[in-house]
Design a protein around this motif. Structure first.
Motif, PDB file in Angstrom:
ATOM      1  N   ALA A  98      34.922  48.094 -32.985  1.00  0.00           N
ATOM      2  CA  ALA A  98      35.678  48.797 -34.020  1.00  0.00           C
ATOM      3  C   ALA A  98      34.992  48.597 -35.375  1.00  0.00           C
ATOM      4  N   ILE A  99      34.519  47.384 -35.627  1.00  0.00           N
ATOM      5  CA  ILE A  99      33.808  47.104 -36.879  1.00  0.00           C
ATOM      6  C   ILE A  99      32.516  47.913 -36.951  1.00  0.00           C
ATOM      7  N   GLU A 100      31.786  47.950 -35.841  1.00  0.00           N
ATOM      8  CA  GLU A 100      30.531  48.712 -35.839  1.00  0.00           C
ATOM      9  C   GLU A 100      30.787  50.204 -36.056  1.00  0.00           C
ATOM     10  N   GLN A 101      31.898  50.688 -35.543  1.00  0.00           N
ATOM     11  CA  GLN A 101      32.253  52.092 -35.752  1.00  0.00           C
ATOM     12  C   GLN A 101      32.523  52.366 -37.232  1.00  0.00           C
ATOM     13  N   SER A 102      33.265  51.459 -37.871  1.00  0.00           N
ATOM     14  CA  SER A 102      33.564  51.622 -39.293  1.00  0.00           C
ATOM     15  C   SER A 102      32.267  51.581 -40.123  1.00  0.00           C
ATOM     16  N   ILE A 103      31.359  50.693 -39.740  1.00  0.00           N
ATOM     17  CA  ILE A 103      30.069  50.605 -40.437  1.00  0.00           C
ATOM     18  C   ILE A 103      29.283  51.911 -40.260  1.00  0.00           C
ATOM     19  N   GLY A 109      28.063  58.436 -44.243  1.00  0.00           N
ATOM     20  CA  GLY A 109      28.689  59.187 -45.325  1.00  0.00           C
ATOM     21  C   GLY A 109      30.025  59.822 -44.968  1.00  0.00           C
ATOM     22  N   ILE A 110      30.560  59.509 -43.797  1.00  0.00           N
ATOM     23  CA  ILE A 110      31.888  60.027 -43.431  1.00  0.00           C
ATOM     24  C   ILE A 110      32.925  59.422 -44.385  1.00  0.00           C
ATOM     25  N   GLY A 111      32.728  58.146 -44.700  1.00  0.00           N
ATOM     26  CA  GLY A 111      33.625  57.510 -45.670  1.00  0.00           C
ATOM     27  C   GLY A 111      33.838  56.036 -45.365  1.00  0.00           C
ATOM     28  N   THR A 112      34.491  55.365 -46.315  1.00  0.00           N
ATOM     29  CA  THR A 112      34.878  53.978 -46.090  1.00  0.00           C
ATOM     30  C   THR A 112      36.209  54.006 -45.345  1.00  0.00           C
ATOM     31  N   ILE A 113      36.175  53.680 -44.066  1.00  0.00           N
ATOM     32  CA  ILE A 113      37.374  53.760 -43.238  1.00  0.00           C
ATOM     33  C   ILE A 113      37.733  52.357 -42.736  1.00  0.00           C
ATOM     34  N   PRO A 114      38.689  51.693 -43.415  1.00  0.00           N
ATOM     35  CA  PRO A 114      39.135  50.383 -42.927  1.00  0.00           C
ATOM     36  C   PRO A 114      39.682  50.502 -41.506  1.00  0.00           C
ATOM     37  N   LEU A 137      32.215  38.942 -38.309  1.00  0.00           N
ATOM     38  CA  LEU A 137      32.115  39.452 -39.685  1.00  0.00           C
ATOM     39  C   LEU A 137      30.730  39.158 -40.260  1.00  0.00           C
ATOM     40  N   GLU A 138      30.236  37.962 -40.004  1.00  0.00           N
ATOM     41  CA  GLU A 138      28.921  37.586 -40.546  1.00  0.00           C
ATOM     42  C   GLU A 138      27.797  38.371 -39.882  1.00  0.00           C
ATOM     43  N   ALA A 139      27.873  38.472 -38.564  1.00  0.00           N
ATOM     44  CA  ALA A 139      26.804  39.157 -37.824  1.00  0.00           C
ATOM     45  C   ALA A 139      26.698  40.623 -38.220  1.00  0.00           C
ATOM     46  N   THR A 140      27.834  41.240 -38.579  1.00  0.00           N
ATOM     47  CA  THR A 140      27.822  42.670 -38.902  1.00  0.00           C
ATOM     48  C   THR A 140      27.767  42.915 -40.419  1.00  0.00           C
ATOM     49  N   SER A 141      27.896  41.843 -41.218  1.00  0.00           N
ATOM     50  CA  SER A 141      28.007  41.947 -42.686  1.00  0.00           C
ATOM     51  C   SER A 141      29.116  42.913 -43.094  1.00  0.00           C
ATOM     52  N   PHE A 142      30.182  42.936 -42.335  1.00  0.00           N
ATOM     53  CA  PHE A 142      31.284  43.863 -42.620  1.00  0.00           C
ATOM     54  C   PHE A 142      32.112  43.329 -43.789  1.00  0.00           C
ATOM     55  N   VAL A 143      32.563  44.228 -44.668  1.00  0.00           N
ATOM     56  CA  VAL A 143      33.427  43.851 -45.783  1.00  0.00           C
ATOM     57  C   VAL A 143      34.779  43.402 -45.198  1.00  0.00           C
ATOM     58  N   PRO A 144      35.122  42.110 -45.311  1.00  0.00           N
ATOM     59  CA  PRO A 144      36.327  41.610 -44.629  1.00  0.00           C
ATOM     60  C   PRO A 144      37.608  42.326 -45.027  1.00  0.00           C
ATOM     61  N   SER A 145      37.683  42.794 -46.284  1.00  0.00           N
ATOM     62  CA  SER A 145      38.916  43.448 -46.726  1.00  0.00           C
ATOM     63  C   SER A 145      39.110  44.797 -46.031  1.00  0.00           C
ATOM     64  N   CYS A 146      38.077  45.278 -45.331  1.00  0.00           N
ATOM     65  CA  CYS A 146      38.215  46.529 -44.575  1.00  0.00           C
ATOM     66  C   CYS A 146      38.661  46.270 -43.143  1.00  0.00           C
TER      67      CYS A 146
END
Ligand code: C2E
Ligand code: MG
Ligand code: MG
Ligand code: MG
Length: 280
Positions: A98-103, A109-114, A137-146
């Motif tokens: 799910a995180i990789e999909q959001s990234i 450019g689809i958008g920031t989708i939490p 979270l670290e491995a993907t560098s995903f913004v945690p608030s998303c």
């Protein structure tokens, strides 16, 4: 003859029971291999700002594409995953994907989708859970608030330990919501002290808006306001429900009225369509 009939009856009941047991066993065995055979799929359902139509994020909902039995509902296989402990590797897989999909949506450019991911109480009880989330979270560098984790009131059974785990999770910077709210046994006092951001009003109460009246929904909204929680309505299916919710200061909703859970590609089309409506 009587004896024979008795025997047949016995066989009848025996085989009816066999069928249930054997489906369950088949699912249990199949589930063990579903991950490696790449049979799990994630659908996404938008969370909508109902007064503007903006998409605030999506909820990841798991599906299992069984090679013989077809698409299997999480309502059937998640309990089996919980019983067998398979929810631990499956849960990690959902979170990661799910995180990789959001990234991917961000990068294309689809958008920031939490993204919100459902978490079983079994996972909260797993002593590695916080570290696993942190590592993903670290491995993907995903913004945690998303990232939002959806838990249920069953965590209340072990209130002190759950609170401790939720605090650690919140320290990672992510959000936590209470799913299916109103169907469990939360004491209001415990709820007040739980480190969560929002409450999702269970569909059964949202249904009442049409069939009965919305007094419970109104009470939950009031309570959430008093406790400083965000509020979202689940299972919104009609225009009347949207109106009632907006009139009562619940501005976020999720449900078939806006969209069913969709495969990622279809959700992209939905988002693009919505943003063009908003823009034009
Ligand atoms: P949930 O988290 O409460 O998700 C909401 C359920 O309501 C979803 O069912 C969704 O498809 C359905 N729904 C949404 N809007 C409407 C509507 O307007 N009308 C109707 N009739 N239904 C609506 P789904 O996808 O079958 O999932 C069922 C449950 O399975 C979820 O309930 C959640 O508890 C669990 N689940 C799903 N995916 C996962 C997962 O990855 N991990 C865990 N632990 N549980 C999951
Ligand atoms: Mg949920
Ligand atoms: Mg729910
Ligand atoms: Mg549910």
């Amino acid at each position: 003859v009587a004896k024979e009939r008795g025997k047949n009856n016995y066989h009848f009941y025996d085989s009816a029971l066999d069928q249930i047991t054997s489906r369950k066993m088949e699912l249990e065995n199949g589930l063990r291999r579903a991950l490696e055979l790449d049979e799990l799929r994630i659908f996404y359902q938008p969370k909508v700002q109902m007064d503007t139509g903006d998409i605030l994020g999506v909820e990841a909902l798991l599906r299992w594409e069984h090679p013989i039995l077809g698409l299997i509902s999480p309502a059937e296989f998640i309990p089996i995953a919980e019983e067998t402990g398979l929810i631990i590797p499956i849960g990690k897989w959902v979170l990661r994907n799910a995180i990789e999909q959001s990234i991917y949506w961000e990068n294309t450019g689809i958008g920031t989708i939490p993204v919100a991911v459902n978490i079983s109480v079994r996972q909260i009880k797993d002593e590695d859970f916080v570290v696993d989330v942190k590592e993903i979270l670290e491995a993907t560098s995903f913004v945690p608030s998303c990232l939002e984790l959806e838990i249920t009131e069953s965590i209340m059974q072990d209130f002190n330990r759950s609170t401790h785990v939720l605090k650690q999770l919140k320290q990672l910077g992510l959000n936590i919501s209470m799913d299916d709210f109103g169907t469990g046994y939360s004491s209001l006092n415990n709820l007040r002290h739980l480190p969560i951001n929002s409450i999702k009003i269970d569909k059964s109460f949202v249904d009442d808006i049409i069939n009965f009246n919305g007094s419970i929904v109104r009470a939950i909204i009031d309570m959430a306001e008093n406790m400083d929680f965000n509020i979202i309505a689940e299972g919104v299916e009609t225009k009347e429900q949207v109106k009632f919710l907006l009139d009562n200061s619940c501005f976020t909703g999720q449900g078939y009225y806006f969209s069913k859970p969709l495969p990622a590609g279809d959700l992209e089309k939905y988002i693009i369509q919505c943003s063009s409506i908003t823009a034009g």
